[in-house]
Scaffold this motif. Structure first.
Motif, PDB file in Angstrom:
ATOM      1  N   THR A 161     -60.879   3.250  15.546  1.00 19.65           N
ATOM      2  CA  THR A 161     -59.427   3.264  15.610  1.00 19.65           C
ATOM      3  C   THR A 161     -58.895   1.835  15.498  1.00 19.65           C
ATOM      4  OG1 THR A 161     -59.352   2.973  18.012  1.00 19.65           O
ATOM      5  CG2 THR A 161     -59.554   5.244  17.180  1.00 19.65           C
ATOM      6  N   PRO A 162     -57.578   1.683  15.326  1.00 19.84           N
ATOM      7  CA  PRO A 162     -57.014   0.327  15.325  1.00 19.84           C
ATOM      8  C   PRO A 162     -57.340  -0.438  16.612  1.00 19.84           C
ATOM      9  CG  PRO A 162     -55.408   1.870  14.455  1.00 19.84           C
ATOM     10  CD  PRO A 162     -56.556   2.699  14.977  1.00 19.84           C
ATOM     11  N   ILE A 163     -57.470   0.288  17.741  1.00 21.21           N
ATOM     12  CA  ILE A 163     -57.808  -0.398  18.995  1.00 21.21           C
ATOM     13  C   ILE A 163     -59.220  -0.960  18.930  1.00 21.21           C
ATOM     14  CG2 ILE A 163     -58.097  -0.108  21.491  1.00 21.21           C
ATOM     15  CD1 ILE A 163     -55.929   1.933  21.478  1.00 21.21           C
TER      16      ILE A 163
ATOM     17  N   GLY B  62     -49.418   4.966  22.464  1.00 21.42           N
ATOM     18  CA  GLY B  62     -50.273   6.144  22.523  1.00 21.42           C
ATOM     19  C   GLY B  62     -51.706   5.950  22.084  1.00 21.42           C
ATOM     20  N   GLY B  63     -52.121   4.715  21.882  1.00 21.32           N
ATOM     21  CA  GLY B  63     -53.505   4.469  21.517  1.00 21.32           C
ATOM     22  C   GLY B  63     -54.452   4.864  22.645  1.00 21.32           C
TER      23      GLY B  63
ATOM     24  N   LEU C 266     -50.319   7.332  12.264  1.00 24.56           N
ATOM     25  CA  LEU C 266     -51.254   7.789  13.295  1.00 24.56           C
ATOM     26  C   LEU C 266     -51.859   6.591  14.022  1.00 24.56           C
ATOM     27  CD1 LEU C 266     -53.060  10.542  11.173  1.00 24.56           C
ATOM     28  CD2 LEU C 266     -51.151  10.840  12.773  1.00 24.56           C
ATOM     29  N   VAL C 267     -51.491   6.413  15.278  1.00 20.52           N
ATOM     30  CA  VAL C 267     -51.985   5.269  16.039  1.00 20.52           C
ATOM     31  C   VAL C 267     -53.478   5.364  16.291  1.00 20.52           C
ATOM     32  CG1 VAL C 267     -51.462   6.301  18.282  1.00 20.52           C
ATOM     33  CG2 VAL C 267     -51.579   3.817  18.065  1.00 20.52           C
TER      34      VAL C 267
ATOM     35  N   PHE D  85     -45.920  -6.688  12.577  1.00 17.50           N
ATOM     36  CA  PHE D  85     -46.199  -5.736  11.505  1.00 17.50           C
ATOM     37  C   PHE D  85     -46.278  -4.314  12.049  1.00 17.50           C
ATOM     38  CE2 PHE D  85     -48.330  -8.087   7.731  1.00 17.50           C
ATOM     39  CZ  PHE D  85     -47.226  -8.905   7.630  1.00 17.50           C
ATOM     40  N   MET D  86     -47.013  -4.161  13.153  1.00 11.96           N
ATOM     41  CA  MET D  86     -47.194  -2.823  13.714  1.00 11.96           C
ATOM     42  C   MET D  86     -45.873  -2.230  14.186  1.00 11.96           C
ATOM     43  SD  MET D  86     -50.916  -2.995  15.623  1.00 11.96           S
ATOM     44  CE  MET D  86     -50.653  -4.486  16.571  1.00 11.96           C
ATOM     45  N   GLU D  87     -45.042  -3.044  14.789  1.00  7.28           N
ATOM     46  CA  GLU D  87     -43.722  -2.568  15.225  1.00  7.28           C
ATOM     47  C   GLU D  87     -42.898  -2.084  14.030  1.00  7.28           C
ATOM     48  OE1 GLU D  87     -42.914  -5.262  19.237  1.00  7.28           O
ATOM     49  OE2 GLU D  87     -42.287  -6.011  17.272  1.00  7.28           O
ATOM     50  N   LEU D  88     -42.915  -2.862  12.949  1.00  6.44           N
ATOM     51  CA  LEU D  88     -42.158  -2.500  11.755  1.00  6.44           C
ATOM     52  C   LEU D  88     -42.699  -1.217  11.131  1.00  6.44           C
ATOM     53  CD1 LEU D  88     -40.049  -3.188   9.568  1.00  6.44           C
ATOM     54  CD2 LEU D  88     -41.822  -4.552   8.424  1.00  6.44           C
TER      55      LEU D  88
END
Length: 459
Positions: free
Chosen positions: A258-260, A279-280, A248-249, A236-239
């Motif tokens: 953050t997503p991380i 870039g996270g 925005l990562v 999903f993230m790649e797409l």
């Protein structure tokens, strides 16, 4: 003669509204010029459907309207195959006949009875569409009913059903609504786009369909990377990154995570690795000054903790409560993290300082005897380099690897030789340390007037 009467429709539509009685009307025309025609109406499901009149007589070249009512008001009584109305007719010489006479007429079988028509019964309207969506597990069986139901809905009615259709996880439902002209950029009650909901379903085919239909993302509200990270869905993230270059990562949620952070709290190392690759920030802090390492440690995710220790420098960072990742792991009883987060450091400090008691205490608490620091040194490397003989012996007693190599390829014995620690070198050799690596050094290191190399050469 093929038939006596002709219906004005081939299909009788009920516009169903939940909680209300519904009915439909159709018309039959007498095709006879001089004879009246008796009509008998029946349905394939008499427990649900009833007619305003089961029997009637239509004068020559006249028409008559009939009303069929549905007894169900809680939900549309859908069936596969669809229910039907059977229209039978017979010629009657007299214009009017009593109902009992007509009932008797149609109870007899013979050539005088005509089967004029079978009318399909269908249900349409937004309440029917919503019902079919809520019963999406049967949608393959009832797909033809879905396409019929949406045919009488307005675009605004169908757009209001986009959210439940997406959450059903059925591409067929979503595609049918899109093909019917819904607004794919409608928002839910939280102002999120349909893309957020699609990602939540875990169905990448629905996400692709929305992208192809030009569904837009509001990055201030649609935390699609957070959602994908929570499910460890790198695909999903790649797409999303490919199709939305401005994504925005390091976007943050209402708590500053953050997503991380999200991936770390669930121990999803694959997602963490991907987010860092685009870039996270592994050292980002949320509103409570929690780093992703704090999040992983608090939940006891060993692999994620190890990953962050290797790619960030926040091992001793404290949150707004003054707690390190180790403190959170300790509070939650994640003892398998103790060595990585603190005990390993304490063991190395004790070995370096010659603190045998502290060293044994660390080992007893679960410190990994062969755990390595950022340079690949074990506690035995440190004790050997510093000449801490008793610590070396204690480490060997607990199974320390005499031939462990650091990132530069050095063993504890080489470290002892490098620093001129003759006694330590003798202990290591006596414990089975491999002497061959010393041959590559070829250095004469004087200790107490003697050469360490002689320890291995037998001189």
């Amino acid at each position: 003669m093929d038939r006596l009467v002709k219906p004005d429709v081939k299909e009788v539509e009920f516009c169903f509204t939940k909680g209300e009685k519904c009915s439909a009307t159709f018309t039959l025309a007498n095709l006879m010029h001089t004879m009246s025609v008796a009509v008998c109406l029946t349905s394939s499901n008499p427990s649900v459907f009833s007619f305003s009149q089961d029997f009637s007589v239509i004068p020559p070249l006249s028409s008559s309207s009939y009303t069929i009512s549905c007894k169900s008001s809680d939900q549309p009584p859908l069936s596969n195959p669809s229910d039907k109305i059977s229209v039978r007719s017979a010629m009657v010489p007299i214009g009017n006949s009593h109902t009992d006479d007509l009932r008797l007429l149609f109870s007899k079988h013979g050539r005088h009875i005509f089967k004029d028509a079978l009318l399909l019964i269908s249900f349409v309207g937004p309440d029917v569409v919503e019902f079919l969506i809520s019963h999406h597990n049967r949608i393959t069986e009832l797909s033809f009913l879905f396409n019929k139901a949406i045919s009488s809905c307005t675009k605004s009615q169908l757009t209001a059903l986009m959210e439940p259709a997406i959450l059903s996880g059925k591409l067929g439902l979503v595609s049918a609504l899109i093909d019917a002209g819904v607004d794919v950029n409608v928002k839910d009650s939280l102002k999120r786009s349909m893309m957020s909901l699609a990602v939540m379903t875990g169905k990448i085919d629905i996400v692709k369909r929305l992208i192809d239909s030009h569904c837009q993302i509001d990055f201030s509200v649609d935390l699609v990377l957070h959602i994908a990270a929570s499910m460890n869905r790198v695909d999903f993230m790649e797409l999303l990154v490919k199709k939305f270059p401005d994504i925005l990562v390091n976007s943050v949620d209402s708590n500053g995570r953050t997503p991380i952070h999200t991936a770390a709290a669930r121990g999803h190392v694959e997602a963490i690795r991907f987010l860092l690759s685009i870039g996270g920030n592994p050292e980002a802090v949320d509103r409570n000054k929690w780093t992703p390492l704090h999040s992983a440690a608090a939940e006891g995710h060993f692999e994620a903790v190890e990953y962050f220790l290797n790619c960030s420098n926040v091992k001793y960072a404290v949150n707004s409560d003054g707690k390190t990742a180790f403190a959170l792991a300790s509070e939650n009883g994640h003892t398998d993290l103790f060595d990585s987060l603190r005990l390993g450091d304490a063991l190395h400090r004790a070995a370096r300082a010659g603190d045998v008691r502290g060293l044994r205490s660390c080992v007893a608490a679960g410190a990994k005897i062969n755990g390595k620091d950022q340079n690949g040194w074990t506690a035995l490397h440190r004790a050997a380099f510093k000449g801490r003989v008793e610590c070396v012996k204690a480490l060997l007693e607990h199974g320390a690897d005499t031939d462990a190599v650091d990132d530069a390829g050095y063993t504890p014995l080489q470290c002892a030789v490098e620093s001129g620690q003759e006694e330590v070198a003798r202990v290591l050799l006596a414990s089975g340390a491999e002497p061959n690596p010393l041959k590559c050094l070829r250095r004469d290191l004087a200790v107490s007037g003697r050469q360490i190399s002689s320890l291995c050469c037998g001189n």
